[in-house]
Design a protein around this motif. Sequence first.
Motif, PDB file in Angstrom:
ATOM      1  N   GLY A   1      -0.949   6.401  12.678  1.00 48.60           N
ATOM      2  CA  GLY A   1      -1.465   4.977  12.017  1.00 48.60           C
ATOM      3  C   GLY A   1      -0.551   4.696  11.154  1.00 48.60           C
ATOM      4  O   GLY A   1      -1.110   4.270   9.978  1.00 48.60           O
TER       5      GLY A   1
ATOM      6  N   GLN B   1       0.752  -1.127  -0.017  1.00 47.73           N
ATOM      7  CA  GLN B   1       0.073   0.121   0.083  1.00 47.73           C
ATOM      8  C   GLN B   1       0.741   1.435   0.074  1.00 47.73           C
ATOM      9  O   GLN B   1       0.683   2.256  -0.675  1.00 47.73           O
ATOM     10  CB  GLN B   1      -0.775  -0.198   1.177  1.00 47.73           C
TER      11      GLN B   1
ATOM     12  N   GLU C   1       2.006   4.470  15.822  1.00 45.84           N
ATOM     13  CA  GLU C   1       1.236   3.252  15.454  1.00 45.84           C
ATOM     14  C   GLU C   1       0.668   2.417  16.838  1.00 45.84           C
ATOM     15  O   GLU C   1       1.496   2.515  17.742  1.00 45.84           O
ATOM     16  CB  GLU C   1       2.037   2.225  14.529  1.00 45.84           C
TER      17      GLU C   1
ATOM     18  N   ARG D   1      -3.802   8.258   6.739  1.00 48.87           N
ATOM     19  CA  ARG D   1      -4.218   7.529   5.735  1.00 48.87           C
ATOM     20  C   ARG D   1      -4.814   6.144   6.009  1.00 48.87           C
ATOM     21  O   ARG D   1      -4.198   5.300   6.717  1.00 48.87           O
ATOM     22  CB  ARG D   1      -3.138   7.351   4.561  1.00 48.87           C
TER      23      ARG D   1
ATOM     24  N   ALA E   1      -4.462   6.369  18.519  1.00 52.70           N
ATOM     25  CA  ALA E   1      -4.899   7.697  17.648  1.00 52.70           C
ATOM     26  C   ALA E   1      -5.878   8.515  18.195  1.00 52.70           C
ATOM     27  O   ALA E   1      -6.058   9.699  17.900  1.00 52.70           O
ATOM     28  CB  ALA E   1      -5.047   7.480  16.170  1.00 52.70           C
TER      29      ALA E   1
HETATM   30  C1  LIG Z   1      -5.004   0.317   6.484  1.00 53.10           C
HETATM   31  S1  LIG Z   1      -3.718   0.809   7.730  1.00 53.10           S
HETATM   32  C2  LIG Z   1      -2.966   1.969   6.997  1.00 53.10           C
HETATM   33  C3  LIG Z   1      -1.393   2.270   7.388  1.00 53.10           C
HETATM   34  C4  LIG Z   1      -0.622   3.391   6.645  1.00 53.10           C
HETATM   35  N1  LIG Z   1      -1.380   4.735   7.149  1.00 53.10           N
HETATM   36  C5  LIG Z   1      -0.628   3.380   5.200  1.00 53.10           C
HETATM   37  O1  LIG Z   1      -1.440   4.109   4.665  1.00 53.10           O
HETATM   38  O2  LIG Z   1       0.086   2.407   4.669  1.00 53.10           O
HETATM   39  C6  LIG Z   1      -4.366   1.294   9.291  1.00 53.10           C
HETATM   40  C7  LIG Z   1      -3.220   1.362  10.309  1.00 53.10           C
HETATM   41  O3  LIG Z   1      -3.793   2.256  11.478  1.00 53.10           O
HETATM   42  C8  LIG Z   1      -3.617   1.389  12.606  1.00 53.10           C
HETATM   43  N2  LIG Z   1      -4.399   1.787  13.708  1.00 53.10           N
HETATM   44  C9  LIG Z   1      -5.900   1.411  13.644  1.00 53.10           C
HETATM   45  N3  LIG Z   1      -6.326   1.892  14.642  1.00 53.10           N
HETATM   46  C10 LIG Z   1      -5.454   2.500  15.319  1.00 53.10           C
HETATM   47  C11 LIG Z   1      -5.534   3.413  16.396  1.00 53.10           C
HETATM   48  N4  LIG Z   1      -6.559   3.597  17.158  1.00 53.10           N
HETATM   49  N5  LIG Z   1      -4.392   3.998  16.812  1.00 53.10           N
HETATM   50  C12 LIG Z   1      -3.283   4.053  16.089  1.00 53.10           C
HETATM   51  N6  LIG Z   1      -3.152   3.291  14.938  1.00 53.10           N
HETATM   52  C13 LIG Z   1      -4.353   2.559  14.665  1.00 53.10           C
HETATM   53  C14 LIG Z   1      -3.510  -0.024  12.183  1.00 53.10           C
HETATM   54  O4  LIG Z   1      -2.615  -0.522  13.117  1.00 53.10           O
HETATM   55  C15 LIG Z   1      -2.784  -0.024  10.852  1.00 53.10           C
HETATM   56  O5  LIG Z   1      -1.234  -0.167  10.942  1.00 53.10           O
END
Ligand SMILES: C[S@@+](CC[C@H](N)C(=O)[O-])C[C@H]1O[C@@H](n2cnc3c(N)ncnc32)[C@H](O)[C@@H]1O
Length: 283
Positions: free
Chosen positions: A63, A36, A87, A130, A114
């Motif tokens: 994240g 991604q 993260e 993202r 987050a």
């Molecule tokens: C779909 S992935 C996107 C990762 C990155 N932003 C990218 O675009 O490549 C969503 C990410 O958000 C993290 N995530 C989900 N809920 C979260 C939270 N409440 N706080 C921090 N990270 C979170 C997940 O662990 C995951 O790594």
Amino acid sequence: MTATAASPAGMGRQSGHRDRYLLGDSTAEVEHLAHQAEVYAEEAEQLLDLVGVTAGSSAIDVGCGVLGILPLLCARAGPVGRVVGLERETRILDAARQYAAERGLPVEFVQGDATSLDLPSDSFDFVHERTVLLNVQRPAAVIGEMTRIARPGGVIDLQEPDFSSCVCDPPHPAWDPLLAELLAAYRRNGKNFNSGRRIARDLRAAGLTDVQVRVTARLTQPGEYYQTFLLTLTSLMRDQIITGGRLTAADFDAQAESLRAHLAQPGTLTCQPTMLQAWGTKP
Ligand SMILES: C[S@@+](CC[C@H](N)C(=O)[O-])C[C@H]1O[C@@H](n2cnc3c(N)ncnc32)[C@H](O)[C@@H]1O
């Protein structure tokens, strides 16, 4: 890069949060997040050109997954800038540290949620996320925290998908049912897979000014990584889709296999989710 502490695809440990990350932390998800970051770098570069992340900027990717836009932020912020990757999931964060070390990226990593950041207010020029909002039950809390940690005059920017554009041609009978099951599994967990369409409105509601929004589209063909994106997601969510009760495990596997063969046929096109990008300034 090879992820450490491998577990079978789709069988990763979860961190025990009530609002857990539905795609898990399996090797398959770690590898998908790396793809991604690579595939969506082009759109992210366009966005960074527009918002103007410059040398010396302090920036955070909330994240960040295993790479997110951290390489792009490091390249722009330069040696006197500051780049933070936040993260929540331990195994994903471990992979992120490893990827950054392999690439020599000077990223400061922070583990945190987050929706409740343990970071000081008014500290970043540029606060980015993202595809995190679709994965949380309280996206407004994430935007609120992103706004809080931006300095006055700093920019908050969001990139989120909208699956209404997600189509396949020629049509295949498994495409719509698998997509519908994926969206339904997210809804059952209090999450909105079509988060992109509302992000500009959400930024305004958070009190940001000069809010702007744009959209990017992606068309794929056999052989390209994202051609099988729907199958990647549904495979990561297989257990939760089956738990929904409308598809048995055997139905799911048969539909996925049939669709995979169709997507490999020369001439099969897919339109991937549109990625909406919105950004605004903290007054
Ligand atoms: C779909 S992935 C996107 C990762 C990155 N932003 C990218 O675009 O490549 C969503 C990410 O958000 C993290 N995530 C989900 N809920 C979260 C939270 N409440 N706080 C921090 N990270 C979170 C997940 O662990 C995951 O790594």
